[in-house]
Design a protein around this motif. Structure first.
Motif, PDB file in Angstrom:
ATOM      1  N   VAL A 192       9.355  -4.637  -5.613  1.00 35.08           N
ATOM      2  CA  VAL A 192       8.038  -5.227  -5.362  1.00 35.08           C
ATOM      3  C   VAL A 192       7.890  -6.573  -6.071  1.00 35.08           C
ATOM      4  CG1 VAL A 192       6.887  -3.069  -4.792  1.00 35.08           C
ATOM      5  CG2 VAL A 192       7.019  -3.782  -7.190  1.00 35.08           C
ATOM      6  N   GLU A 201       7.342  -8.000   0.169  1.00 31.70           N
ATOM      7  CA  GLU A 201       6.671  -6.780  -0.305  1.00 31.70           C
ATOM      8  C   GLU A 201       5.991  -7.036  -1.637  1.00 31.70           C
ATOM      9  OE1 GLU A 201       9.026  -3.204  -0.645  1.00 31.70           O
ATOM     10  OE2 GLU A 201       7.227  -1.982  -0.975  1.00 31.70           O
ATOM     11  N   ARG A 202       4.775  -6.517  -1.729  1.00 27.05           N
ATOM     12  CA  ARG A 202       4.005  -6.659  -2.971  1.00 27.05           C
ATOM     13  C   ARG A 202       3.424  -5.299  -3.352  1.00 27.05           C
ATOM     14  NH1 ARG A 202      -0.016  -4.077  -1.751  1.00 27.05           N
ATOM     15  NH2 ARG A 202      -1.491  -4.663  -0.188  1.00 27.05           N
ATOM     16  N   TYR A 203       2.901  -5.208  -4.576  1.00 25.27           N
ATOM     17  CA  TYR A 203       2.442  -3.917  -5.094  1.00 25.27           C
ATOM     18  C   TYR A 203       1.042  -4.064  -5.679  1.00 25.27           C
ATOM     19  CZ  TYR A 203       2.103  -0.585  -9.072  1.00 25.27           C
ATOM     20  OH  TYR A 203       1.682   0.325 -10.006  1.00 25.27           O
ATOM     21  N   GLY A 204       0.163  -3.179  -5.234  1.00 19.83           N
ATOM     22  CA  GLY A 204      -1.190  -3.234  -5.771  1.00 19.83           C
ATOM     23  C   GLY A 204      -1.830  -1.872  -5.823  1.00 19.83           C
ATOM     24  N   MET A 205      -3.085  -1.870  -6.187  1.00 19.25           N
ATOM     25  CA  MET A 205      -3.866  -0.635  -6.291  1.00 19.25           C
ATOM     26  C   MET A 205      -5.332  -0.972  -6.143  1.00 19.25           C
ATOM     27  SD  MET A 205      -2.539   1.372  -9.628  1.00 19.25           S
ATOM     28  CE  MET A 205      -3.309   2.920  -9.216  1.00 19.25           C
ATOM     29  N   THR A 206      -6.106   0.031  -5.812  1.00 22.14           N
ATOM     30  CA  THR A 206      -7.553  -0.146  -5.742  1.00 22.14           C
ATOM     31  C   THR A 206      -8.099  -0.665  -7.080  1.00 22.14           C
ATOM     32  OG1 THR A 206      -7.694   1.625  -4.132  1.00 22.14           O
ATOM     33  CG2 THR A 206      -9.712   1.107  -5.340  1.00 22.14           C
ATOM     34  N   LYS A 263       1.896  10.803 -10.729  1.00 22.14           N
ATOM     35  CA  LYS A 263       0.619  11.393 -10.328  1.00 22.14           C
ATOM     36  C   LYS A 263       0.865  12.162  -9.040  1.00 22.14           C
ATOM     37  CE  LYS A 263      -0.336   6.733  -8.555  1.00 22.14           C
ATOM     38  NZ  LYS A 263      -1.097   5.519  -8.677  1.00 22.14           N
ATOM     39  N   ASP A 298       2.223   5.025 -11.629  1.00 22.80           N
ATOM     40  CA  ASP A 298       3.450   4.792 -10.858  1.00 22.80           C
ATOM     41  C   ASP A 298       4.623   4.702 -11.823  1.00 22.80           C
ATOM     42  OD1 ASP A 298       2.437   4.588  -8.172  1.00 22.80           O
ATOM     43  OD2 ASP A 298       1.455   2.727  -8.811  1.00 22.80           O
ATOM     44  N   SER A 318       0.822  -1.224   0.000  1.00 25.84           N
ATOM     45  CA  SER A 318       0.000   0.000   0.000  1.00 25.84           C
ATOM     46  C   SER A 318       0.847   1.263   0.000  1.00 25.84           C
ATOM     47  CB  SER A 318      -0.969   0.096   1.185  1.00 25.84           C
ATOM     48  OG  SER A 318      -1.740  -1.059   1.306  1.00 25.84           O
ATOM     49  N   ALA A 319       2.109   1.148   0.340  1.00 26.01           N
ATOM     50  CA  ALA A 319       3.034   2.281   0.360  1.00 26.01           C
ATOM     51  C   ALA A 319       4.439   1.697   0.310  1.00 26.01           C
ATOM     52  CB  ALA A 319       2.844   3.089   1.646  1.00 26.01           C
ATOM     53  N   PRO A 320       5.426   2.512  -0.091  1.00 31.75           N
ATOM     54  CA  PRO A 320       6.775   1.957  -0.189  1.00 31.75           C
ATOM     55  C   PRO A 320       7.360   1.560   1.162  1.00 31.75           C
ATOM     56  CG  PRO A 320       6.712   4.255  -0.969  1.00 31.75           C
ATOM     57  CD  PRO A 320       5.339   3.912  -0.514  1.00 31.75           C
ATOM     58  N   ILE A 327       0.971   9.395   0.033  1.00 32.77           N
ATOM     59  CA  ILE A 327       0.491   8.202   0.746  1.00 32.77           C
ATOM     60  C   ILE A 327       0.931   8.315   2.200  1.00 32.77           C
ATOM     61  CG2 ILE A 327       0.378   5.691   0.836  1.00 32.77           C
ATOM     62  CD1 ILE A 327       0.993   5.525  -2.067  1.00 32.77           C
ATOM     63  N   ASN A 371      -4.293   7.048   0.721  1.00 40.38           N
ATOM     64  CA  ASN A 371      -3.978   7.952  -0.377  1.00 40.38           C
ATOM     65  C   ASN A 371      -4.617   9.313  -0.171  1.00 40.38           C
ATOM     66  OD1 ASN A 371      -2.778   5.804  -1.475  1.00 40.38           O
ATOM     67  ND2 ASN A 371      -3.845   5.894  -3.441  1.00 40.38           N
ATOM     68  N   ILE A 374       9.581   0.313  -7.893  1.00 37.57           N
ATOM     69  CA  ILE A 374       8.798   1.541  -8.034  1.00 37.57           C
ATOM     70  C   ILE A 374       9.728   2.683  -7.631  1.00 37.57           C
ATOM     71  CG2 ILE A 374       6.788   2.812  -7.217  1.00 37.57           C
ATOM     72  CD1 ILE A 374       5.444   0.122  -6.719  1.00 37.57           C
TER      73      ILE A 374
HETATM   74  P1  AMP Z   1      -4.633   2.946  -3.705  1.00 40.18           P
HETATM   75  O1  AMP Z   1      -5.150   3.860  -4.720  1.00 40.18           O
HETATM   76  O2  AMP Z   1      -4.969   3.309  -2.304  1.00 40.18           O
HETATM   77  O3  AMP Z   1      -5.010   1.598  -4.024  1.00 40.18           O
HETATM   78  O4  AMP Z   1      -3.057   3.064  -3.747  1.00 40.18           O
HETATM   79  C1  AMP Z   1      -2.329   2.515  -4.786  1.00 40.18           C
HETATM   80  C2  AMP Z   1      -0.971   3.116  -4.823  1.00 40.18           C
HETATM   81  O5  AMP Z   1      -0.247   2.737  -3.661  1.00 40.18           O
HETATM   82  C3  AMP Z   1      -0.169   2.609  -5.967  1.00 40.18           C
HETATM   83  O6  AMP Z   1      -0.482   3.255  -7.183  1.00 40.18           O
HETATM   84  C4  AMP Z   1       1.245   2.889  -5.494  1.00 40.18           C
HETATM   85  O7  AMP Z   1       1.584   4.245  -5.740  1.00 40.18           O
HETATM   86  C5  AMP Z   1       1.128   2.654  -4.001  1.00 40.18           C
HETATM   87  N1  AMP Z   1       1.651   1.349  -3.586  1.00 40.18           N
HETATM   88  C6  AMP Z   1       0.996   0.211  -3.305  1.00 40.18           C
HETATM   89  N2  AMP Z   1       1.867  -0.762  -2.933  1.00 40.18           N
HETATM   90  C7  AMP Z   1       3.097  -0.209  -2.978  1.00 40.18           C
HETATM   91  C8  AMP Z   1       4.423  -0.665  -2.717  1.00 40.18           C
HETATM   92  N3  AMP Z   1       4.656  -1.897  -2.281  1.00 40.18           N
HETATM   93  N4  AMP Z   1       5.448   0.196  -2.903  1.00 40.18           N
HETATM   94  C9  AMP Z   1       5.239   1.450  -3.326  1.00 40.18           C
HETATM   95  N5  AMP Z   1       4.021   1.956  -3.574  1.00 40.18           N
HETATM   96  C10 AMP Z   1       2.966   1.141  -3.418  1.00 40.18           C
END
Ligand code: AMP
Ligand code: MLC
Length: 505
Positions: A322, A298-303, A399, A382, A277-279, A403, A408, A394
């Protein structure tokens, strides 16, 4: 009747007495009890006039009943729209109006304030309190414990999650059954979740991370969760010995590392810690391993996309990355101007495609077209690169987004409010490093000629309209904003100049 999300996550546990939720003081909610509660709530929602495809907006505290509302919506084919408990009435009004929600479910304590919001958009107001009481549960009390699951297909909508936009207007991301189910399946497999897992769940359940990642994974695997109302450090330390796994935002891990009770022995038995959700700062990753012997995954996602990439379960979990695209997810790095794929190792915008990618923004075809290409690739905003071993890094954001503690915040929304305040000529809102929240909000204000700004009054206006986590932690008056030759405000200069503001907070 088929309903893939309900059948796979919930329905197949019918009659099972295995624990699903572990609550305070040893109380346990079994799968069977949870599903019976779900069915009663589904009847109550149907009774309130909600038909498949209708939206239910919920701003409620975390509780087993709140989770059962999610399950009931899936079972009855209702689109679930969870909302941050910190949102003010002003913020809520927009979400309820825009989504056309037929029911607004809120805490009884907020009923007075939210009745107007519900009335303005013609929604029915129902209540659900943190202790599981309220008008919804009253209505459900004597209703049948079996509910005929609504027929739904994989392309039907399961949830709306609102995500703010760079223009300041929030966008309702439409998530289908396929989006949620495919991601849960991939994550259970990738992170090796089984029915033996006990997940320490301290995240909120109104966002992707706590609801669709943590909860859906446990439901699909048939495991259980220690279900904490929020991240309470003492409770987390007390309960970690009973868990096998924990998911968190980086703030969870920095707070734990600051606590001398968080020792190697305390977590020696743990199978998995994940972060997202954040770095996650590389230094946090390293400090965590030094303290505990565990490497955070660590993993990376978005809404809009659920989870896109993940470090490997087996194999090197690399700090500052990530990991790799998850099975079924295609990821490429493109040039922000041309959209063309850049050579491996170059920095560009991360784009993703797969069954995890949402169906578009509710009632915003132009916004959808700007971010979701016709070929199915979603432009995340991103900035990243793929290193020579295939790990995704990342490196920044294309944008204007802050965070804070995993929430966000879009500066534009705050700037619009600041600009309206008496004596303010213009404003700029930036995120600066913060030791607890990762980043936090600072507002820069330029007064109109001769005006003296009432900073307390301006802060008060933010309190009235915006959720606490969006409030500027500091307001700074400047004679002018730094601009480039094109006249564009150079937020990077403000960020750099004020980066030490909270260094010792
Ligand atoms: P959200 O819109 O709340 O879902 O936030 C998504 C955003 O959180 C992504 O576009 C990234 O910028 C950031 N994010 C999610 N996971 C990571 C991560 N592991 N490292 C860095 N940024 C992340
Ligand atoms: C709470 N506050 C915050 C805040 N959370 N302020 C800024 N940023 C935040 N994230 C406010 C409180 O209201 C309080 O105000 C003050 O800050 C300090 O409170 P606290 O006691 O420290 O708050 P706490 O309850 O501990 O909350 C901090 C937190 C919480 C980090 C535990 O914010 C949290 O659970 N964050 C998780 C967010 C999350 O789940 N994100 C997933 C998004 S999904 P005052 O007035 O008392 O000072 C997503 C996709 C993906 O991004 O990839 O996962």
């Amino acid at each position: 009747m088929a309903n893939p999300l309900y059948d796979n996550l919930f329905g197949r546990h019918a009659g099972q007495t295995a624990p699903f939720l572990h609550l305070a003081e040893g109380a346990v909610v079994s799968y069977d009890a949870f599903l019976r509660l779900t069915a009663r709530i589904a009847h109550a929602l149907r009774g309130a006039g909600l038909a498949p495809g209708d939206r239910l907006a919920a701003q409620v505290e975390k509780s087993p009943e709140a989770l059962a509302v999610y399950a009931a919506c899936v079972q009855a084919g209702i689109v679930f729209l969870p909302l941050n408990t910190g949102y003010t009435g002003d913020e809520l009004g927009y979400f309820v109006g825009d989504s056309g929600a037929k029911v607004l479910l809120c805490d009884g304590a907020k009923m007075g304030a939210l009745q107007t919001v519900a009335d303005q958009s013609g929604a029915i107001l129902m209540t659900l309190n943190a202790d599981g009481t309220g008008t919804l549960v009253d209505a459900a009390k004597d209703l049948p414990e079996r509910f005929e699951t609504a027929a739904r297909g994989e392309d039907d909508l399961a949830a709306f999650l609102y995500t703010s936009g760079t223009t300041g207007r929030s966008k309702g991301a439409m998530l289908t059954q396929r989006n949620l189910l495919s991601n849960a399946e991939v994550l259970v497999e990738s992170w090796r979740f089984t029915r033996d897992d006990v997940l320490l769940h301290a995240l909120p359940i109104f966002h992707t991370h706590g609801l669709f990642v943590a909860t859906n994974i446990i439901l699909l695997a048939g495991g259980s969760m220690i279900f904490l109302p929020k991240f309470e450090q003492d409770r987390v330390i007390e309960l970690l010995p009973r868990a096998t796994s924990m998911m968190g935002v980086p703030t969870f891990y920095t707070r734990l590392l600051d606590d001398p009770r968080f020792t190697r022995d305390l977590v020696a038995h743990m199978r998995l810690f994940t972060s997202g959700s954040a770095p996650l700062l590389a230094e946090t990753h390293v400090a965590f391993e030094e303290r505990t012997g565990h490497r955070i995954l660590e993993r990376y996602g978005m809404t809009e996309t659920n989870m896109n990439t993940s470090n490997p379960y087996e194999g090197a979990r690399r700090a500052g990355t990530v990991g790799f695209p998850l099975p079924g997810v295609e990821l490429k790095i493109t040039d922000p101007q041309t959209g063309a794929e850049v050579p491996q190792g170059d920095i560009g915008i991360i784009e993703v495609r797969g069954p995890n990618v949402f169906a578009g923004y509710w009632n915003m075809p132009e916004k959808t077209a700007e971010e979701l290409r016709a070929n199915g690739f979603f432009i995340t905003g991103d900035l990243g690169m793929i290193d020579d071993q295939g790990y995704v890094q990342i490196v920044g954001r294309n944008k204007d987004l802050i965070i804070s503690g995993g929430y966000n915040i879009y500066p534009k929304e705050i700037e619009l409010l600041l600009d309206e305040q008496p004596g303010v000529l213009e404003s700029a809102v930036v995120g600066v490093p913060h030791p607890d929240f990762g980043e936090t909000v600072v507002g820069f204000l330029v007064p109109q000629k001769g005006a003296v700004l009432d900073l307390d009054g301006i802060a008060g206006a933010a309190v009235k309209s915006l959720a606490r986590f969006k409030h500027p932690r500091k307001l700074i008056v400047l004679e002018e904003l730094p601009r480039n030759t094109m006249g564009k405000v150079q937020k990077n200069i403000l960020r750099a100049e004020y980066s030490g503001l909270f260094a010792s907070a």
